[in-house]
Design a protein around this motif. Sequence first.
Motif, PDB file in Angstrom:
ATOM      1  N   UNK A  12       0.803  -1.225   0.000  1.00  0.00           N
ATOM      2  CA  UNK A  12       0.000   0.000   0.000  1.00  0.00           C
ATOM      3  C   UNK A  12       0.836   1.275   0.000  1.00  0.00           C
ATOM      4  N   UNK A  13       2.117   1.163   0.342  1.00  0.00           N
ATOM      5  CA  UNK A  13       2.971   2.338   0.349  1.00  0.00           C
ATOM      6  C   UNK A  13       3.473   2.749  -1.017  1.00  0.00           C
ATOM      7  N   UNK A  14       3.199   1.937  -2.059  1.00  0.00           N
ATOM      8  CA  UNK A  14       3.645   2.259  -3.421  1.00  0.00           C
ATOM      9  C   UNK A  14       2.456   2.835  -4.196  1.00  0.00           C
ATOM     10  N   UNK A  15       2.532   4.088  -4.639  1.00  0.00           N
ATOM     11  CA  UNK A  15       1.406   4.699  -5.362  1.00  0.00           C
ATOM     12  C   UNK A  15       1.145   4.012  -6.693  1.00  0.00           C
ATOM     13  N   UNK A  16      -0.082   4.045  -7.147  1.00  0.00           N
ATOM     14  CA  UNK A  16      -0.427   3.500  -8.462  1.00  0.00           C
ATOM     15  C   UNK A  16       0.337   4.258  -9.542  1.00  0.00           C
ATOM     16  N   UNK A  17       0.873   3.513 -10.497  1.00  0.00           N
ATOM     17  CA  UNK A  17       1.606   4.134 -11.584  1.00  0.00           C
ATOM     18  C   UNK A  17       3.054   4.441 -11.271  1.00  0.00           C
ATOM     19  N   UNK A  18       3.540   4.086 -10.082  1.00  0.00           N
ATOM     20  CA  UNK A  18       4.934   4.354  -9.723  1.00  0.00           C
ATOM     21  C   UNK A  18       5.860   3.453 -10.548  1.00  0.00           C
ATOM     22  N   UNK A  19       7.047   3.965 -10.953  1.00  0.00           N
ATOM     23  CA  UNK A  19       7.970   3.155 -11.766  1.00  0.00           C
ATOM     24  C   UNK A  19       8.373   1.838 -11.116  1.00  0.00           C
ATOM     25  N   UNK A  20       8.331   1.776  -9.785  1.00  0.00           N
ATOM     26  CA  UNK A  20       8.720   0.543  -9.104  1.00  0.00           C
ATOM     27  C   UNK A  20       7.857  -0.637  -9.512  1.00  0.00           C
ATOM     28  N   UNK A  21       6.591  -0.387  -9.823  1.00  0.00           N
ATOM     29  CA  UNK A  21       5.687  -1.476 -10.199  1.00  0.00           C
ATOM     30  C   UNK A  21       6.145  -2.128 -11.493  1.00  0.00           C
ATOM     31  N   UNK A  22       6.549  -1.331 -12.459  1.00  0.00           N
ATOM     32  CA  UNK A  22       7.060  -1.881 -13.709  1.00  0.00           C
ATOM     33  C   UNK A  22       8.345  -2.650 -13.505  1.00  0.00           C
ATOM     34  N   UNK A  23       9.262  -2.109 -12.684  1.00  0.00           N
ATOM     35  CA  UNK A  23      10.534  -2.786 -12.430  1.00  0.00           C
ATOM     36  C   UNK A  23      10.323  -4.113 -11.713  1.00  0.00           C
ATOM     37  N   UNK A  24       9.433  -4.124 -10.721  1.00  0.00           N
ATOM     38  CA  UNK A  24       9.162  -5.362  -9.992  1.00  0.00           C
ATOM     39  C   UNK A  24       8.515  -6.401 -10.900  1.00  0.00           C
ATOM     40  N   UNK A  25       7.634  -5.961 -11.764  1.00  0.00           N
ATOM     41  CA  UNK A  25       6.977  -6.886 -12.693  1.00  0.00           C
ATOM     42  C   UNK A  25       7.999  -7.553 -13.599  1.00  0.00           C
ATOM     43  N   UNK A  26       8.940  -6.776 -14.127  1.00  0.00           N
ATOM     44  CA  UNK A  26       9.963  -7.327 -15.019  1.00  0.00           C
ATOM     45  C   UNK A  26      10.875  -8.296 -14.262  1.00  0.00           C
ATOM     46  N   UNK A  27      11.214  -7.952 -13.018  1.00  0.00           N
ATOM     47  CA  UNK A  27      12.069  -8.820 -12.228  1.00  0.00           C
ATOM     48  C   UNK A  27      11.403 -10.174 -11.965  1.00  0.00           C
ATOM     49  N   UNK A  28      10.137 -10.147 -11.555  1.00  0.00           N
ATOM     50  CA  UNK A  28       9.417 -11.392 -11.279  1.00  0.00           C
ATOM     51  C   UNK A  28       9.225 -12.210 -12.549  1.00  0.00           C
ATOM     52  N   UNK A  50      11.919   1.684  -5.367  1.00  0.00           N
ATOM     53  CA  UNK A  50      11.224   1.642  -4.087  1.00  0.00           C
ATOM     54  C   UNK A  50      11.904   2.552  -3.063  1.00  0.00           C
ATOM     55  N   UNK A  51      13.220   2.688  -3.158  1.00  0.00           N
ATOM     56  CA  UNK A  51      13.949   3.504  -2.198  1.00  0.00           C
ATOM     57  C   UNK A  51      13.593   4.983  -2.316  1.00  0.00           C
ATOM     58  N   UNK A  52      13.103   5.390  -3.481  1.00  0.00           N
ATOM     59  CA  UNK A  52      12.690   6.791  -3.629  1.00  0.00           C
ATOM     60  C   UNK A  52      11.495   7.122  -2.732  1.00  0.00           C
ATOM     61  N   UNK A  53      10.790   6.083  -2.261  1.00  0.00           N
ATOM     62  CA  UNK A  53       9.635   6.302  -1.373  1.00  0.00           C
ATOM     63  C   UNK A  53      10.003   6.143   0.098  1.00  0.00           C
ATOM     64  N   UNK A  54      11.266   5.817   0.354  1.00  0.00           N
ATOM     65  CA  UNK A  54      11.710   5.536   1.721  1.00  0.00           C
ATOM     66  C   UNK A  54      11.992   6.837   2.471  1.00  0.00           C
TER      67      UNK A  54
END
Length: 336
Positions: A12-28, A50-54
């Motif tokens: 829930x801490x990752x906003x919709x459309x954040x670049x991390x979602x695309x990166x995580x999808x490619x990694x998995x 993800x660290x940009x949200x930390x």
Amino acid sequence: RLITPLFRAIMPGVPAGHPAIGSMTMNLAANMLGLDNAATPLGIRAMKDLETLNQNRGTATDSEIMFLVINTSAVTIFPVSVFLYRSKFGSAAPTDVFLPILLATICSTLAGFIAVAFCQKISLLKAPLLAFFAALAGLAGGVAVWASFAGASLAAQATAVSDGLLLFFIGFVLVFGLTRKVRIYEEFVAGAKEGFRTTVDILPYLVAMLAAVAVFRAGGLLEAFTDLVRSAAAFMGFDTAFADALPVSLVKPLSGSGARAMMLDVFESSGVDSFAGHVASVMQGSTETTFYVLAVYFGAVGITRVRHAVWCGLFADFTSMIASIVISYVFFGSAA
């Protein structure tokens, strides 16, 4: 877009459309295809996003821990490297571990996810999560049907599909970049430079991790623990043939190459098609290297306080070990 609801439910801490979602999808996706070398840079990119949200630098966030644990226990659909080594050692049926590996890796993924969800108080009754669990069940069933029809050609088909998807992805990226008028070569060179800097950044963490592997292997701990488990199993009246494969599972959280060496040693000593050889193959293909991923991914962004990431990852590894043993007995019977 399809996987965003799932990430939003578990992170829930990752906003919709954040670049991390695309990166995580490619990694998995890379992990699912058995592309370990491709998964690592994509995972580092995801961790940096993800660290940009930390807001608390140096301490792992809930989202970073969830991503790391899912990564270390991610489902592998095409364990081609295990097939290859079994074939090289003269296995009569190199792909007979395909379905057991898939089932064991699904168990490790669910265990890791549930452990993190428990620590982070994430409800498992959300619609995206229920859909995810249903998808895992459907994946296992679909692969079982595919395996039954493919028979001896399963390894060749899995390799062809994996290679084909990789080539398709590369071609798609090039064509997509051209249509968007991206300077592809310049972007590639910039990424290569960033990769070199990342290697320098994570080198100290890798040195520490490799030193731990060397001590673990050379100090006699593997043999002592294996003998202890074998004695305990014999005392309780259980079959002890699985104990010969335990070094694979014990080294895997530390080093993928070390676990591979342990698997090959089992092939040499017990035979690739022995019960221990089957268990070692399932263990090798059913989980990732927890401490390696933790050192590389967290090291790349300077995280030193990992919170519950280690214990959740090790719980997934332990579940994978138990599942590998139990599933191997179901598929390949008693060693006796």
